[in-house]
Write a protein that holds these residues in place. Structure first.
Motif, short mmCIF file in Angstrom:
data_model
loop_
_atom_site.label_atom_id
_atom_site.label_comp_id
_atom_site.label_asym_id
_atom_site.label_seq_id
_atom_site.Cartn_x
_atom_site.Cartn_y
_atom_site.Cartn_z
N GLY A 16 1.37 2.57 -5.57
CA GLY A 16 0.54 1.71 -4.75
C GLY A 16 -0.46 0.89 -5.54
O GLY A 16 -1.21 0.09 -4.98
N LEU A 17 -0.52 1.07 -6.85
CA LEU A 17 -1.45 0.29 -7.67
C LEU A 17 -0.87 -1.05 -8.09
O LEU A 17 -1.57 -1.86 -8.70
CB LEU A 17 -1.81 1.09 -8.93
CG LEU A 17 -2.63 2.36 -8.69
CD1 LEU A 17 -2.81 3.12 -9.99
CD2 LEU A 17 -4.00 2.00 -8.11
N LEU A 18 0.37 -1.29 -7.76
CA LEU A 18 1.06 -2.47 -8.28
C LEU A 18 1.02 -3.63 -7.29
O LEU A 18 1.86 -3.72 -6.39
CB LEU A 18 2.51 -2.12 -8.61
CG LEU A 18 2.71 -0.97 -9.59
CD1 LEU A 18 4.19 -0.70 -9.78
CD2 LEU A 18 2.04 -1.28 -10.92
N SER A 19 0.08 -4.53 -7.46
CA SER A 19 0.11 -5.73 -6.62
C SER A 19 1.17 -6.70 -7.14
O SER A 19 1.69 -7.51 -6.38
CB SER A 19 -1.27 -6.40 -6.60
OG SER A 19 -1.69 -6.77 -7.90
N HIS B 38 7.40 4.94 -14.12
CA HIS B 38 6.05 4.87 -13.59
C HIS B 38 5.81 6.09 -12.72
O HIS B 38 6.70 6.51 -11.98
CB HIS B 38 5.93 3.59 -12.75
CG HIS B 38 4.53 3.14 -12.48
ND1 HIS B 38 4.11 2.75 -11.25
CD2 HIS B 38 3.46 3.02 -13.30
CE1 HIS B 38 2.84 2.39 -11.31
NE2 HIS B 38 2.43 2.54 -12.54
N VAL C 98 0.82 -1.20 0.00
CA VAL C 98 0.00 0.00 0.00
C VAL C 98 0.86 1.26 0.00
O VAL C 98 1.91 1.32 0.65
CB VAL C 98 -0.93 0.01 1.23
CG1 VAL C 98 -1.83 1.24 1.20
CG2 VAL C 98 -1.77 -1.26 1.26
N GLN C 99 0.42 2.26 -0.75
CA GLN C 99 1.03 3.59 -0.74
C GLN C 99 0.06 4.51 0.00
O GLN C 99 -1.04 4.75 -0.46
CB GLN C 99 1.23 4.07 -2.17
CG GLN C 99 1.87 5.45 -2.28
CD GLN C 99 2.23 5.80 -3.71
OE1 GLN C 99 1.53 5.42 -4.64
NE2 GLN C 99 3.32 6.52 -3.90
N SER C 100 0.51 5.04 1.13
CA SER C 100 -0.42 5.77 1.98
C SER C 100 -0.62 7.22 1.54
O SER C 100 -1.60 7.85 1.93
CB SER C 100 0.06 5.73 3.43
OG SER C 100 1.33 6.36 3.52
N LEU D 283 9.24 0.39 -13.78
CA LEU D 283 8.50 0.40 -12.50
C LEU D 283 9.32 0.93 -11.34
O LEU D 283 8.78 1.55 -10.43
CB LEU D 283 8.02 -1.01 -12.15
CG LEU D 283 7.02 -1.66 -13.10
CD1 LEU D 283 6.64 -3.05 -12.59
CD2 LEU D 283 5.77 -0.79 -13.25
N ARG E 265 1.36 6.47 -8.38
CA ARG E 265 0.70 5.22 -8.77
C ARG E 265 1.45 3.99 -8.28
O ARG E 265 1.10 2.87 -8.65
CB ARG E 265 0.55 5.19 -10.29
CG ARG E 265 -0.31 6.32 -10.84
CD ARG E 265 -0.25 6.41 -12.35
NE ARG E 265 -0.96 5.34 -13.00
CZ ARG E 265 -2.26 5.33 -13.27
NH1 ARG E 265 -3.01 6.36 -12.93
NH2 ARG E 265 -2.82 4.30 -13.87
#
Lengths: 427, 427, 427, 427
Positions: free
Chosen positions: C108-111, C102, C49-51, C90, C106
């Protein structure tokens, strides 16, 4: 708020007598003058500012309505040359088919053309129109003149609501005009009257002008229902506020509750926080408890109705009830510009005038609806999404402008029009 | 997308045989397991991220659907103590009557509880439910179990669409599962078939479960019309794009054109810019020209229909046409998770499954609609504003979930569901 | 926070003995392992997660620091092929000269890649580095290894501050690790000690590694001044809050007051509203009144100093005072990860460790500053605008990482680092 | 841009002769009249609009500068009653100590008071000031009159830059005044001249007025350096654009590159996209290749300098070079309001006038700086964060307003002032 000539109306208004009457010189001059009359008491400065993206400067309204005649009537002549080459860009509102346009939220950046230049432009176009109206008009042109005058009247109401919004943001709270003495206000008991049920016809179908969105006249099915005899009053809405109306999510649509939180709404627009007065075009005035509540959004109207154990009427229910009644009421010609309490009497009161009444009907196409061909097809049809229908006109609507089939429409969060509500319920 | 038990359904599902069947242990276990099956091939990391405010992390879906049973079934027992005191705050979606809740756009900030903790929670609640379902349920509780399972199925579809959206934003374009071999795809010629006209009945009225918004069954008036025999295909939509569909404002609703400009839309969501492939749950795949177009907003569906000289069907037209047909079609159990071309045949094809079909009907209350009392009254009613009805289910909908009267609803700009369109027209 | 090898340092670290020591295998392995040690007790979910845009997921930190060695050390070999073609996109942070990247907000969008895949990537690169470090390095490469390790340490501190921020947003308030027992805390009376005046030299000039922004060593002029013997304590800052510190605009810079209003600040980040506890990496803990105040922005530090009748030190004043002292203090190796009260003693206390100290010096180039050639020139130089210098390291800084000339820098509104202040004043 | 009386200046201006001269009636009347002269050729509408939050309506400038005298001079009398009770709220710019104020971004919402009312207010206050200035002033009051006149001059320049910005947003591109004939423009070869090095004194220290931020006069250390003999020209800046200056991130500060991307900058403000003309106060005009480039942000100035292999001067370098020179140059009294090419000659040219020159110095306090006590202490001190110092005045600066020690300051992204640059370099 926008419109176009209904196909059948187009043929009719171009008959010889109609041209001499509806589209005649006198009517043209009278309607155009009414826009200028709104400037009384205002300074040039008051006509420049745009108070929010949804509103426009008065100067812009005056130029746009003039451009409308230039573009759609004078411009029909092959050899017509516009008065000012760049002004079509500035004063085209949203007719993509006509060409590109200045962005709406930037209208308030234009100190030029000045008000005096805009008034000169109006005089020039009016002189050309005066000349043109003395020569024969074919069907299409006559219909466009009629449409242009209905359009001008719509903007007259917008000029008042936009000015009111602008002045309301000024800590000095300027008054547009003096408050008129009001007769003593008395309460009219709330009553519910049964409406028609079964298949009825609504929509415009007879003679005379109507916007395209009012057509075609068509059959619709009404469920058993009743309508309140008058709009909801300030006192009734104040009871809703006192009962925690703005703090109880269970009373609201989900989007409405989001709007309450986001904007911090705790009462109708223009009310003071003590719920005792409201900003009006005559400055701050005490709230008349018996006058219709005004400047509420669809969300607030809907929440109030839920709190009251009722619902909003559908537009078909409203029209079926209003159609038999004469279009009498408290319109802008009285100069009050604030809704007044109903006078005592039986039956449905105040359907016309005082406040636009939110209905539960999303604004959409009637079955078989066809927008006009060409740029004027953009007048109404492209707005049939996300908005709700309002009916009946208000204390800021020019007299003679509305009718039973008239459909006004705004977004559910909009509050700066003279918008109120009447309760309905299932029977 | 949300629902509640129709009043009459409630009584029925609690009969002895219904309890043993619909709300029985086996069905409960099967539906709950289907949610877990969606995790196959995923990492814990895939269940944490929220790709946009409208979507939720998979972990949240798994916990929320569990909380639903805990809150509305287990919690009905006076002595029930929640498994985790704070989790109701985290996993209540929007039931204001139940208590305050974590803000929706912040769901992606929660790395804790972990997926393993959420799965433990599911197991705990399932064990308690297993125990509870072996004892008699009164009418209300049995209805809530049924509702909870329909609710779980709705979230199963959302898990797939939210995961697809998340993966689409990853430059690595991960695949959720391998692409299944597709049969050769052939075009089915477009045809328009006349629908019923006059007064018909729509809405749920018979036995079996339905959400409250599908009731009451009521009469409505259909104008003469026809419906296309199949949904619009990728090839047809590509022709619209090639014809400048996304660059011609005259084809669009005003709000739709604003969305096109604001988001820079030039084709349906997930399509490549060369219009030849689309991102799917099996990674990037070539576009099948004959398969239904998918992931279009209401605005795009409406613009396509205008370009095609047609219109969208109303929800009543759709339901009247679908009601006589068996609920067969391409649903999620096939594992394809991408719409497939219609197979040859007569009559209306693909009404059920493949893609949700946008209708021109704003989502609103049927005449006489009453939401359930209590918190579950928030399931559907408060969303009846600003959204449009979709019908028929999609290739991501669990089989057995939809019916002719089923009303799905989304905002007109939403594109991440499996949404397509079928043309209609006046006759 | 960023760095590069000082020109003279580059030559030195490549001598035979330096290579065997500073850039040696043991040191490489130790520093790299310290990053992995931070994962103890965390779940994979915690690393995704990116807070907020300023923070990055732990998984990203682990991959980025690895990419740094791959790009700048391994990649220097002509025949090197990256482990994963798309990962440079990335995990490149901001090196425009290396290629596109990247977008930061964004991350935090990378699972995917998953934590396990990132750890495999680390292992692969570490194996290749292990092999590479056993062969001779030229000057440039040896300097890049040294830089990469300093870079890794910077990210170790960021991993802790980013994790703390993430956990603080979770209503469950998770703890990263157990709180360590603290010795009794006693107050140390505040005292001002005179600093050097006149022309002094600051900046890095000797042997050993330093970032490019610490060079060149140069002369500067100090006005007569004094520095406080210790940082401002929680108790002192609480007195500021109680005295209306956050409600008195006269105490604030104009931009600071705007930030107070905009963010609704009423106390330091992580403090409870009752001013009695703070969220820490060991969960919520009582505030130690004598420990240095932490997690204040430059604006808050500046306002406190004004309230106290003092000012912040300049970075030159700080460095002149710190240069003669050994780099001892409370760093991350103690495992406390929260500043502790000064222990009794004379002279300047806690210059190193506990909290980064805001100075009044905007972060800019020293006279004659030259960034390195190539992409690594972007490490520090392009950030010399709009930020302020902090000095001394914190309780989350790896031991051995800072020195007297070390310049950390953040924007004046940033609060999520372990930032505090020491008072200075004119003499 | 803001100021206050330097302590030593305060004593001096109150001597009998100074009062009769500097603060005398004639000077007061002359400076005040210069503000009104700027209205020539403008309509009332031009004075209402706020084109962006950083700019103010002309009407507001006229009222605010008047309020300044009312508040700080007339208001010092115990029995003074403000002309209009609410206007202090409207026209207080940012003096928190005086009381609450209207939000800056809302200044453009005020159509009232009208321009005429504001001009009446000016006349009233000027009459009272005329009366007051005929009676003895104590030291403080005389200093405030002097400050008020310097303040008025600052706003005169802002009126021109704010008007230019407003007109530039109007598609009609109105001209404020006719273009004056320009003498033939010839290039002056670029040359670098060595500056002083070692310890020098800068800051205001002598007789006469200065703002508080120019004090105290203090010693500082200059490194060896050289300054360009003239500002960067349009032709030189055009070469930077043609060389891809706005597309090469390696030339920019990180925040500058973000600004380029965010605002879509491709050339200086007001330039046409073909780089051949610029919008000016005389409408669109061809670019003079040899005139100083103007309306560039700090970011653009810094990027240009990096591209040119140079750097911006520090403010100390600039002041040391300018101090020996007479304050002659191209100021607003010439009526050109656009920078002109240097005339041939030796030495440093155009230090004063034409364009404000960005320096590399963040705006901060000089060692020992003390803002004035009371509300006027807010004039300068609270802005010492996040801005950069500009030096020398521009073609829109009133003559007599600047001096060698004068510090102007703006944010690094600001472009609507007459801002250019001069190159410097290490020697």
């Amino acid at each position: 708020m926008h419109a176009t000539v209904a196909p059948d109306a187009r043929e009719r208004v171009t008959s010889a007598s109609a041209a001499a009457d509806e589209a005649g010189l006198a009517r043209y001059a009278r309607v155009r003058q009414a826009s200028l009359d709104l400037l009384a008491g205002l300074a040039a400065e008051d006509t420049v500012v745009q108070s929010m993206p949804e509103a426009s400067p008065l100067k812009w309204h005056l130029a746009h309505t003039t451009w409308f005649f230039e573009q759609f009537v004078l411009g029909a002549a092959a050899d017509y040359r516009p008065r000012h080459a760049q002004w079509a860009f500035l004063f085209n509102s949203y007719y993509q088919a006509v060409g590109p346009m200045h962005e709406r939220p930037r209208r308030g950046l234009l100190s030029r053309p000045t008000l005096a230049e805009v008034l000169d432009y109006r005089a020039d176009v009016d002189a050309a129109m005066h000349e043109r109206l003395q020569r024969p008009l074919d069907d299409g042109l006559a219909a466009r003149v009629t449409l242009g005058l209905a359009h001008e009247q719509q903007h007259q109401e917008l000029m008042l609501t936009d000015l009111k919004h602008l002045f309301s943001l000024n800590p000095l709270e300027p008054a547009h005009r003096a408050a008129l003495p009001a007769p003593p206000s008395v309460p009219l008991p709330l009553d519910f009257l049964s409406g028609a049920e079964g298949v009825v016809e609504i929509g415009h179908g007879g003679a005379g002008f109507a916007f395209d969105c009012e057509t075609p006249r068509h059959r619709t099915l009404l469920a058993p229902h009743a309508l309140a005899n008058r709009p909801v009053s300030n006192a009734e809405f104040r009871a809703f506020v006192h009962d925690g109306g703005y703090r109880r999510p269970e009373l609201w649509l989900a989007d409405g509750w989001t709007a309450v939180q986001q904007h911090g709404w705790t009462h109708p627009l223009y009310w003071s926080d003590d719920l005792d007065s409201a900003f009006t075009l005559a400055g701050r005035q005490p709230l008349d408890p018996h006058a219709p509540v005004c400047h509420v959004s669809y969300y607030e109207a809907d929440a109030f109705a839920r709190w009251a154990g009722a619902r909003l009427p559908t537009e078909a229910e409203w029209e079926a009830a209003a159609a038999p009644l004469p279009v009498d009421g408290h319109f802008a010609d009285r100069g009050v510009l604030q809704p007044r309490a109903a006078t005592p009497g039986d039956g449905l009161r105040q359907l016309y005038g005082d406040v636009w009444e939110w209905t539960s009907s999303p604004y959409g196409a009637y079955p078989g609806f066809r927008p006009l061909a060409g740029a004027l097809g953009e007048y109404n049809g492209k707005f049939m999404c996300g908005q709700y229908v309002l009916r009946g006109g208000s204390c800021a609507t020019p007299p003679g402008h509305v009718r039973a089939s008239y459909r006004n429409f705004f977004y559910p969060a909009d509050r700066w029009q003279f918008t109120g509500l009447r309760l309905g319920r299932d029977r």
